[in-house]
Scaffold this active site. Structure first.
Site, PDB file in Angstrom:
ATOM      1  CB  VAL A  11       1.061   6.038   3.099  1.00  0.00           C
ATOM      2  CG1 VAL A  11       0.179   5.006   3.783  1.00  0.00           C
ATOM      3  CG2 VAL A  11       2.490   5.969   3.622  1.00  0.00           C
ATOM      4  CB  CYS A  12      -2.400   3.720  -0.923  1.00  0.00           C
ATOM      5  SG  CYS A  12      -4.085   3.383  -1.468  1.00  0.00           S
ATOM      6  CG  LEU A  13      -4.252   4.194   6.016  1.00  0.00           C
ATOM      7  CD1 LEU A  13      -4.469   2.689   6.127  1.00  0.00           C
ATOM      8  CD2 LEU A  13      -3.301   4.666   7.115  1.00  0.00           C
ATOM      9  CG  ASN A  72      -1.845  -1.223   1.194  1.00  0.00           C
ATOM     10  OD1 ASN A  72      -1.711  -2.069   2.064  1.00  0.00           O
ATOM     11  ND2 ASN A  72      -2.712  -1.351   0.206  1.00  0.00           N
ATOM     12  CB  SER A 105      -6.541  -0.410  -1.377  1.00  0.00           C
ATOM     13  OG  SER A 105      -6.332   0.940  -1.703  1.00  0.00           O
TER      14      SER A 105
END
Length: 159
Positions: free
Chosen positions: A94-96, A87, A127
């Site tokens: 950061v993909c959160l 992620n 994701s």
């Protein structure tokens, strides 16, 4: 208030709160500019790998960048470019979900950092942000974990 005044006021309060009480091993402080002044809009952070996980022993540098619309908008959170995680984009961003669609102005810097620490050992493959780590995670978990342990060794404690 001047442009960014609300953001800076909130960040000053978060800084005070962090100094009084923060999770062990974490670092979060506004960057100091060459002239010695503090830039509340950019924080240099360190997230420790959680004990008992493949991330243990690593102290991972992360930069939080806030814009003038904080806390209405989330910060941008970046590890160094090339950071290996399902992620995390190749740029390090950061993909959160708490940093995008589920962001709430009540979320604190502490909650963001703890959330990212949780994400390290509990990635969200639905994701995925990075193809190479995603493929390894889904096809060869043992090798993925080995890469994680190798990466943790690249970021030892600075203390």
């Amino acid at each position: 208030m001047a442009s960014g005044g609300i953001a800076r006021g909130r960040l000053a309060e978060e800084r005070k709160s962090w100094r009084k009480n923060h999770p062990h091993g974490f670092v979060a402080k506004p960057e100091t500019l060459p002239d010695g002044t503090v830039n509340l809009m950019v924080w240099k952070c360190v997230i420790p790998g959680k004990q008992g996980t493949d991330w243990e022993g690593g102290y991972f540098p992360l930069t939080l960048k806030f814009n003038d619309n904080y806390p209405s908008n989330p910060p941008t959170c970046k590890f160094p470019a090339g950071f290996f995680h399902v992620n995390v984009y190749n740029t390090g961003e950061v993909c959160l979900s708490i940093l995008s669609d589920t962001w709430k102005p009540s979320i604190t810097v502490k909650q963001v950092l703890v959330g990212i620490q949780e994400l390290l050992d509990d990635p969200n493959p639905s994701s995925a942000a990075q193809d190479a780590s995603y493929r390894l995670y889904s096809k060869n978990i043992a090798e993925y974990k080995n890469r994680v342990r190798q990466q943790a060794k690249q970021y030892p404690s600075r203390v």
